[in-house]
Design a protein around this motif. Structure first.
Motif, PDB file in Angstrom:
ATOM      1  N   MET A   1       0.836  -1.205   0.000  1.00 11.12           N
ATOM      2  CA  MET A   1       0.000   0.000   0.000  1.00 11.12           C
ATOM      3  C   MET A   1       0.866   1.248   0.000  1.00 11.12           C
ATOM      4  O   MET A   1       0.595   2.214  -0.692  1.00 11.12           O
ATOM      5  CB  MET A   1      -0.923  -0.018   1.224  1.00 11.12           C
ATOM      6  N   SER A   2       1.982   1.267   0.787  1.00 11.61           N
ATOM      7  CA  SER A   2       2.870   2.426   0.826  1.00 11.61           C
ATOM      8  C   SER A   2       3.546   2.637  -0.520  1.00 11.61           C
ATOM      9  O   SER A   2       3.781   3.771  -0.943  1.00 11.61           O
ATOM     10  CB  SER A   2       3.918   2.236   1.923  1.00 11.61           C
ATOM     11  N   ASN A 152     -10.575  -5.745   9.010  1.00 10.23           N
ATOM     12  CA  ASN A 152      -9.461  -4.992   9.583  1.00 10.23           C
ATOM     13  C   ASN A 152      -9.081  -3.899   8.590  1.00 10.23           C
ATOM     14  O   ASN A 152      -8.780  -4.178   7.433  1.00 10.23           O
ATOM     15  CB  ASN A 152      -8.262  -5.902   9.852  1.00 10.23           C
ATOM     16  N   ASP A 153      -9.125  -2.645   9.035  1.00 14.94           N
ATOM     17  CA  ASP A 153      -8.939  -1.474   8.172  1.00 14.94           C
ATOM     18  C   ASP A 153      -7.624  -0.790   8.531  1.00 14.94           C
ATOM     19  O   ASP A 153      -7.422  -0.380   9.674  1.00 14.94           O
ATOM     20  CB  ASP A 153     -10.122  -0.518   8.378  1.00 14.94           C
ATOM     21  N   ASN A 154      -6.734  -0.675   7.545  1.00 15.36           N
ATOM     22  CA  ASN A 154      -5.427  -0.053   7.757  1.00 15.36           C
ATOM     23  C   ASN A 154      -5.250   1.049   6.720  1.00 15.36           C
ATOM     24  O   ASN A 154      -5.235   0.771   5.520  1.00 15.36           O
ATOM     25  CB  ASN A 154      -4.321  -1.104   7.612  1.00 15.36           C
ATOM     26  N   SER A 155      -5.148   2.309   7.153  1.00 12.95           N
ATOM     27  CA  SER A 155      -5.092   3.426   6.204  1.00 12.95           C
ATOM     28  C   SER A 155      -3.950   4.387   6.530  1.00 12.95           C
ATOM     29  O   SER A 155      -3.495   4.470   7.672  1.00 12.95           O
ATOM     30  CB  SER A 155      -6.420   4.187   6.207  1.00 12.95           C
ATOM     31  N   SER A 156      -3.505   5.116   5.488  1.00 13.21           N
ATOM     32  CA  SER A 156      -2.424   6.095   5.627  1.00 13.21           C
ATOM     33  C   SER A 156      -2.826   7.386   4.924  1.00 13.21           C
ATOM     34  O   SER A 156      -3.543   7.361   3.917  1.00 13.21           O
ATOM     35  CB  SER A 156      -1.128   5.556   5.010  1.00 13.21           C
ATOM     36  N   PRO A 157      -2.351   8.538   5.425  1.00  9.48           N
ATOM     37  CA  PRO A 157      -2.756   9.826   4.842  1.00  9.48           C
ATOM     38  C   PRO A 157      -1.864  10.267   3.682  1.00  9.48           C
ATOM     39  O   PRO A 157      -0.692   9.893   3.603  1.00  9.48           O
ATOM     40  CB  PRO A 157      -2.608  10.785   6.023  1.00  9.48           C
ATOM     41  N   TRP A 168      -6.988  10.019   2.235  1.00  6.18           N
ATOM     42  CA  TRP A 168      -6.546   8.805   2.925  1.00  6.18           C
ATOM     43  C   TRP A 168      -6.697   7.630   1.974  1.00  6.18           C
ATOM     44  O   TRP A 168      -7.705   7.517   1.276  1.00  6.18           O
ATOM     45  CB  TRP A 168      -7.392   8.551   4.177  1.00  6.18           C
ATOM     46  N   VAL A 169      -5.677   6.799   1.934  1.00  7.68           N
ATOM     47  CA  VAL A 169      -5.768   5.553   1.175  1.00  7.68           C
ATOM     48  C   VAL A 169      -5.605   4.405   2.160  1.00  7.68           C
ATOM     49  O   VAL A 169      -4.818   4.488   3.111  1.00  7.68           O
ATOM     50  CB  VAL A 169      -4.703   5.475   0.062  1.00  7.68           C
ATOM     51  N   GLY A 170      -6.383   3.362   1.955  1.00  7.37           N
ATOM     52  CA  GLY A 170      -6.348   2.268   2.919  1.00  7.37           C
ATOM     53  C   GLY A 170      -6.637   0.923   2.295  1.00  7.37           C
ATOM     54  O   GLY A 170      -7.068   0.825   1.142  1.00  7.37           O
ATOM     55  N   GLY A 171      -6.380  -0.096   3.064  1.00 13.44           N
ATOM     56  CA  GLY A 171      -6.664  -1.465   2.651  1.00 13.44           C
ATOM     57  C   GLY A 171      -7.498  -2.168   3.707  1.00 13.44           C
ATOM     58  O   GLY A 171      -7.277  -1.991   4.908  1.00 13.44           O
TER      59      GLY A 171
END
Length: 548
Positions: A1-2, A152-157, A168-171
Motif C-alpha cells: 500500500m505504501s 481490519n482497516d489499515n489506512s495512511s494519509p 486517505w488511502v487504505g486497505g
C-alpha cells in the motif's frame, strides 16, 4: 500500500510539473507570435511526456484495481474535503450486493457497519481529519443477507504542502475466519471451565444422593403403610432422575463416559430411524398448531459408515430435531444432508426457524442454558450432545445461523477404529453368606452400606480410611471389599494397589462420584474387578455380592 502511495504521489507531481511547462511554452508562442522550431519541439516533447505520465498513472491505478480484484482485500481512497470514496476491489459482491448498489460515500459506508461498532467509525472520521499518522482498527460489517463479516482497516494519509491530511488511502482485509477461530477457542475454554465446575458439583451431589437413595431403599424394606411406601417410591424415583441429570453433567465435563461398544452403523439409516421416531413431534404436534414441516433429505450417493454407539447418536439427532421443530413458529423445512470430508463423515441439520443471535450462539452448548423455559427443557440436551460427539472424536458446530433465517448445525464424525467390546462378567451366582468390607470416609455412607449388605443377607465390617481397612484385613478374611475412591491420605485406588496380590480370594470394587468409566487396563493395574458410579442402588449391590 505504501508503494502505491509513493508511486502515485511521484506521478502526480510529475504531471503537475509537465502541465506547468506546457503552459509556459504556450505562453511564449502566443506572446512572440513566432513558430520557432525550438519552442515547438519542446512543447511537443512536454506534451508527449505528459501523456506518458498520465497513462502510467492510469496503468498504475488499473494494476492496483486488478490486484484488489484478484485478492480478498479491498483498497480505497477517501477524499476528506469532498467526502468521496473510491473503491479498488469489488466491495459490492463481497457483501452480497449487486455491482453499483453500494454508493461511494462515507455515509453509505457507515450504514454497512454493525450498529454496535459505528461509534468507532464516527470517532475515526474526526481522527482522519486531524491525524497525519497511519490508522488501524477493526469492526464488523453486515452483508445484504444479514450475516456478519469482520474487517481490519489499515489506512495512511496523503499529506498536502501545508502538512495536512488531504486524502486517505487504505486497505481492508477480511478477518472473519480468524475471528471465528478465536471465538471458537474462547468458547472451548469457557466450556472446559464450565465442565470442570460441573464435574466437581456432580461429584458432591452423587455423594449426597448415595446417602439419600440408600436410606430410602432401607426404609422400603420395612413394614410401612402403603401411603408412606408411595411417598418413598416417589422420592426414590426423583433421586434416580437427579442422578441421571448429574450423569449428563459428567458426560459434558468428560469425567463420565457413555457406552463405548461402538459398532459399524449406516449414518443415513440412523437419520431415517430418528426422523421416523420423531414423526409425532415434527408432524402430529406441529400440525395441531397449524404448522406444516417438510422433511428434506440430501444424502451422499454412497453409503456412509461410522463407528458409533447407536443410542448415543440417536440421542444427539433427536435433540437437534427437537430444537429445530421448537424454533419453527411457522410452516417450513427441516433438511438433512450427509457427505464426506477428509477427516470423516458429516451430517448437517438445517431448519427455517427463528435462528440465533450472537449471544445465543455463544451459549447454546452450555449446560442448563435454554431459551424455551424450564417447562419445555432443562437445558442439558445440547450440552450432553456436545459431550457425546466429543467422546466419539468428532465435532459439532453452528455452520450458519441468522435471526429469522434459520439455523444449520453440522456434526462431523471421524473414521474411528472399531473398539474392543468389553466382556461381560459371567457370574455363577453366590448363594451363601458373603463377608464384605465397606470403606468410606463418610459415616452416613458407611452405615448405609453396612445396612444394605445385611439386608441382602450378608455380613459387613466398615472402615473410615484406607489405613483402618489395612488393619482389618490383617485379622479378618473377606470375600469382597467395596471402597470409595476419593478419601484423604489414601485413595481407594492406592488402597487397592497396596493389597493387590495379597488377598487373591477377595474381589475389589471401587465406588466413585466422578463417573464409572475406567479402562480394562486401569482396572487390571490396581487389581480391581468392578467400578461403580455413585449412587449405587440395591440391585447393583446384590449383583456384585452374589457374583463373587
Amino acid at each position: 500500500m505504501s508503494a502505491k502511495i509513493n508511486l502515485e504521489k511521484e506521478l502526480k507531481q510529475r504531471c503537475t510539473e509537465l502541465e506547468r511547462q506546457v503552459e509556459y511554452y504556450k505562453n511564449i508562442a502566443q506572446q512572440t507570435g513566432q513558430k520557432r522550431l525550438r519552442e515547438v519541439e519542446m512543447l511537443n516533447s512536454f506534451i508527449s511526456e505528459q501523456k506518458k505520465s498520465e497513462k502510467a498513472l492510469m496503468d498504475n491505478e488499473q494494476r492496483f484495481r486488478l490486484i484488489a480484484q484478484s485478492t480478498n482485500d479491498i483498497f480505497y481512497e477517501w477524499d476528506i474535503e469532498s467526502n468521496k470514496l473510491q473503491w479498488l476491489g469489488n466491495i459490492d459482491s463481497t457483501l452480497g450486493y449487486k455491482t453499483g448498489e453500494i454508493k461511494h460515500s462515507f455515509e453509505n459506508w457507515l450504514r454497512l457497519i454493525h450498529p454496535e461498532d459505528r461509534h468507532l467509525l464516527e470517532d475515526t472520521f474526526l481522527l482522519h481529519k486531524e491525524s497525519t499518522k497511519p490508522v488501524e482498527y477493526s469492526y464488523r460489517v453486515r452483508c445484504k443477507d444479514g450475516s456478519i463479516k469482520y474487517w481490519n482497516d489499515n489506512s495512511s494519509p496523503i499529506i498536502d504542502q501545508e502538512g495536512k491530511s488531504k486524502k486517505w488511502v487504505g486497505g481492508i482485509s477480511d478477518i472473519t475466519e480468524r475471528k471465528e477461530a478465536e471465538e471458537a477457542l474462547i468458547q472451548a475454554q469457557r466450556l472446559g471451565a464450565i465442565g470442570e465446575l460441573a464435574s466437581g458439583v456432580a461429584h458432591y451431589f452423587n455423594n449426597s444422593l448415595q446417602g439419600i437413595l440408600g436410606n430410602i431403599e432401607l426404609a422400603l424394606l420395612k413394614d410401612i403403610s402403603p401411603e408412606v411406601r408411595d411417598y418413598l417410591e416417589t422420592v426414590k424415583k426423583l433421586s434416580m432422575e437427579a442422578a441421571s441429570r448429574i450423569s449428563q453433567l459428567q458426560r459434558f465435563s468428560g469425567k463420565g463416559k457413555g457406552q463405548t461398544d461402538y459398532k459399524q452403523l449406516s449414518l443415513n439409516e440412523i437419520i431415517d430411524d430418528v426422523v421416523a421416531h420423531t414423526r409425532p413431534l415434527w408432524k402430529d404436534e406441529s400440525e395441531k398448531l397449524g404448522i406444516t414441516i417438510e422433511i428434506e433429505k440430501n444424502y451422499a450417493s454412497k453409503e456412509l459408515k461410522v463407528d458409533a454407539n447407536a443410542e448415543d447418536l440417536r440421542f444427539v439427532l433427536y435433540n437437534l430435531i427437537k430444537n429445530s421443530v421448537q424454533s419453527m413458529r411457522n410452516s417450513g423445512k427441516l433438511a438433512f444432508e450427509t457427505g464426506e470430508t477428509e477427516t470423516g463423515v458429516y451430517v448437517t441439520v438445517t431448519d427455517t426457524g427463528t435462528g440465533m443471535d450472537e449471544k445465543i450462539r455463544a451459549r447454546f452448548l452450555q449446560p442448563f442454558f435454554t431459551t424455551k423455559g424450564f417447562e419445555q427443557g432443562k437445558g442439558l440436551g445440547m450440552s450432553t450432545s456436545y459431550a457425546i460427539v466429543k467422546e466419539h472424536g468428532g465435532n459439532i458446530n453452528v455452520k450458519q445461523t441468522a435471526l429469522g433465517k434459520g439455523t444449520s448445525i453440522e456434526i462431523i464424525l471421524p473414521y474411528l477404529k472399531k473398539k474392543e467390546k468389553r466382556p461381560k462378567d459371567d457370574f455363577p451366582g453366590y448363594k451363601n453368606s458373603a463377608k464384605v468390607l465397606w470403606v468410606d470416609d463418610e459415616e452416613v455412607i458407611r452405615d448405609m452400606g453396612k445396612a444394605l449388605v445385611k439386608a441382602l443377607g450378608h455380613s459387613a465390617d466398615v472402615a473410615a480410611s484406607g489405613e483402618e481397612a489395612l488393619g482389618l484385613l490383617l485379622n479378618n478374611q473377606y470375600d469382597l471389599m467395596i471402597t470409595d475412591v476419593g478419601m484423604p491420605n489414601m485413595s481407594g485406588w492406592q488402597l487397592a494397589e497396596k493389597i493387590k496380590g495379597n488377598y487373591p480370594e477377595m474381589k475389589v470394587a471401587v465406588v466413585t462420584g466422578w463417573g464409572a468409566d475406567v479402562s480394562k487396563e486401569e482396572k487390571e493395574k490396581y487389581g480391581v474387578c468392578y467400578v461403580l458410579g455413585k449412587p449405587i442402588d440395591m440391585g447393583q449391590l446384590e449383583y456384585i455380592v452374589e457374583g463373587i
